[in-house]
Design a protein around this motif. Structure first.
Motif, PDB file in Angstrom:
ATOM      1  N   ASP A  95       7.584  -3.356  -4.453  1.00  0.00           N
ATOM      2  CA  ASP A  95       8.982  -3.234  -4.872  1.00  0.00           C
ATOM      3  C   ASP A  95       9.202  -3.756  -6.285  1.00  0.00           C
ATOM      4  OD1 ASP A  95       9.612  -2.107  -2.457  1.00  0.00           O
ATOM      5  OD2 ASP A  95      10.517  -3.930  -1.608  1.00  0.00           O
ATOM      6  N   SER A  96       8.380  -4.717  -6.693  1.00  0.00           N
ATOM      7  CA  SER A  96       8.526  -5.273  -8.041  1.00  0.00           C
ATOM      8  C   SER A  96       7.829  -4.415  -9.099  1.00  0.00           C
ATOM      9  CB  SER A  96       7.988  -6.707  -8.097  1.00  0.00           C
ATOM     10  OG  SER A  96       6.577  -6.712  -7.997  1.00  0.00           O
ATOM     11  N   GLY A  97       7.187  -3.317  -8.663  1.00  0.00           N
ATOM     12  CA  GLY A  97       6.579  -2.396  -9.619  1.00  0.00           C
ATOM     13  C   GLY A  97       5.072  -2.496  -9.749  1.00  0.00           C
ATOM     14  N   ILE A  98       4.446  -3.376  -8.990  1.00  0.00           N
ATOM     15  CA  ILE A  98       2.990  -3.513  -9.056  1.00  0.00           C
ATOM     16  C   ILE A  98       2.348  -2.390  -8.253  1.00  0.00           C
ATOM     17  CG2 ILE A  98       1.045  -4.964  -8.361  1.00  0.00           C
ATOM     18  CD1 ILE A  98       2.676  -7.367  -9.107  1.00  0.00           C
ATOM     19  N   ASP A  99       1.284  -1.805  -8.797  1.00  0.00           N
ATOM     20  CA  ASP A  99       0.571  -0.700  -8.153  1.00  0.00           C
ATOM     21  C   ASP A  99      -0.382  -1.244  -7.092  1.00  0.00           C
ATOM     22  OD1 ASP A  99      -0.280   1.992  -7.840  1.00  0.00           O
ATOM     23  OD2 ASP A  99      -2.059   1.545  -9.048  1.00  0.00           O
ATOM     24  N   LEU A 100      -0.466  -0.578  -5.939  1.00  0.00           N
ATOM     25  CA  LEU A 100      -1.316  -1.022  -4.849  1.00  0.00           C
ATOM     26  C   LEU A 100      -2.777  -1.108  -5.285  1.00  0.00           C
ATOM     27  CD1 LEU A 100      -1.394  -1.840  -1.880  1.00  0.00           C
ATOM     28  CD2 LEU A 100      -1.722   0.556  -1.299  1.00  0.00           C
ATOM     29  N   ASP A 101      -3.236  -0.195  -6.113  1.00  0.00           N
ATOM     30  CA  ASP A 101      -4.633  -0.223  -6.578  1.00  0.00           C
ATOM     31  C   ASP A 101      -4.965  -1.483  -7.360  1.00  0.00           C
ATOM     32  OD1 ASP A 101      -5.481   2.116  -5.370  1.00  0.00           O
ATOM     33  OD2 ASP A 101      -4.868   3.356  -7.072  1.00  0.00           O
ATOM     34  N   SER A 102      -3.972  -2.084  -7.997  1.00  0.00           N
ATOM     35  CA  SER A 102      -4.229  -3.310  -8.755  1.00  0.00           C
ATOM     36  C   SER A 102      -4.461  -4.507  -7.835  1.00  0.00           C
ATOM     37  CB  SER A 102      -3.073  -3.610  -9.723  1.00  0.00           C
ATOM     38  OG  SER A 102      -1.910  -3.953  -8.985  1.00  0.00           O
ATOM     39  N   LEU A 103      -4.176  -4.365  -6.541  1.00  0.00           N
ATOM     40  CA  LEU A 103      -4.392  -5.453  -5.583  1.00  0.00           C
ATOM     41  C   LEU A 103      -5.736  -5.330  -4.866  1.00  0.00           C
ATOM     42  CD1 LEU A 103      -0.850  -5.449  -3.913  1.00  0.00           C
ATOM     43  CD2 LEU A 103      -1.646  -6.878  -5.783  1.00  0.00           C
ATOM     44  N   ARG A 104      -6.466  -4.244  -5.136  1.00  0.00           N
ATOM     45  CA  ARG A 104      -7.772  -4.033  -4.462  1.00  0.00           C
ATOM     46  C   ARG A 104      -8.747  -5.149  -4.788  1.00  0.00           C
ATOM     47  NH1 ARG A 104      -9.223   0.190  -1.578  1.00  0.00           N
ATOM     48  NH2 ARG A 104      -7.968   2.052  -1.683  1.00  0.00           N
ATOM     49  N   VAL A 105      -9.538  -5.489  -3.783  1.00  0.00           N
ATOM     50  CA  VAL A 105     -10.564  -6.522  -3.948  1.00  0.00           C
ATOM     51  C   VAL A 105     -11.759  -5.931  -4.628  1.00  0.00           C
ATOM     52  CG1 VAL A 105     -12.088  -8.103  -2.708  1.00  0.00           C
ATOM     53  CG2 VAL A 105      -9.780  -7.728  -1.893  1.00  0.00           C
TER      54      VAL A 105
END
Length: 105
Positions: A95-105
């Motif tokens: 919701d804050s605009g961060i892309d899910l791919d940037s959270l990948r391990v």
């Protein structure tokens, strides 16, 4: 804090923030409890397996746990396998605009 002064969007954000903080603290409290349990068992000369009678926290099906695929950028204790519902911390970051791919391990 007077909640009646907040508008609807602010209340939703506050709720999300509280949910994320509760989950973070739950992880911390579990880690503290685990450490205390290990210390008590060690003080009596036992392993946790000795006290609990077998493996610690086996999975119900006996399967290998699923690997973590996503991790919170600021709190490494918050993880998600990518299965099931998105955790609140993932939803808040998306919701804050961060892309899910940037959270990948």
């Amino acid at each position: 804090m007077d909640l009646s002064t907040l508008d609807f969007a602010e209340l939703l954000q506050l709720k999300n923030d509280v949910d994320v903080e509760v989950r973070r603290r739950e992880v911390e409290e579990k880690a503290k409890a685990k450490k205390q349990i290990l210390e008590i068992a060690k003080a009596y000369g036992f392993s946790v397996e000795d006290v609990l009678g077998g493996k610690v926290a086996p999975t119900a099906s006996g399967r290998k746990p699923v690997e973590v695929k996503y991790r919170h950028p600021n709190d490494e204790s918050l993880t998600w396998t990518g299965r099931g519902r998105k955790p609140l911390w993932v939803v808040a970051l998306l919701d804050s605009g961060i892309d899910l791919d940037s959270l990948r391990v």
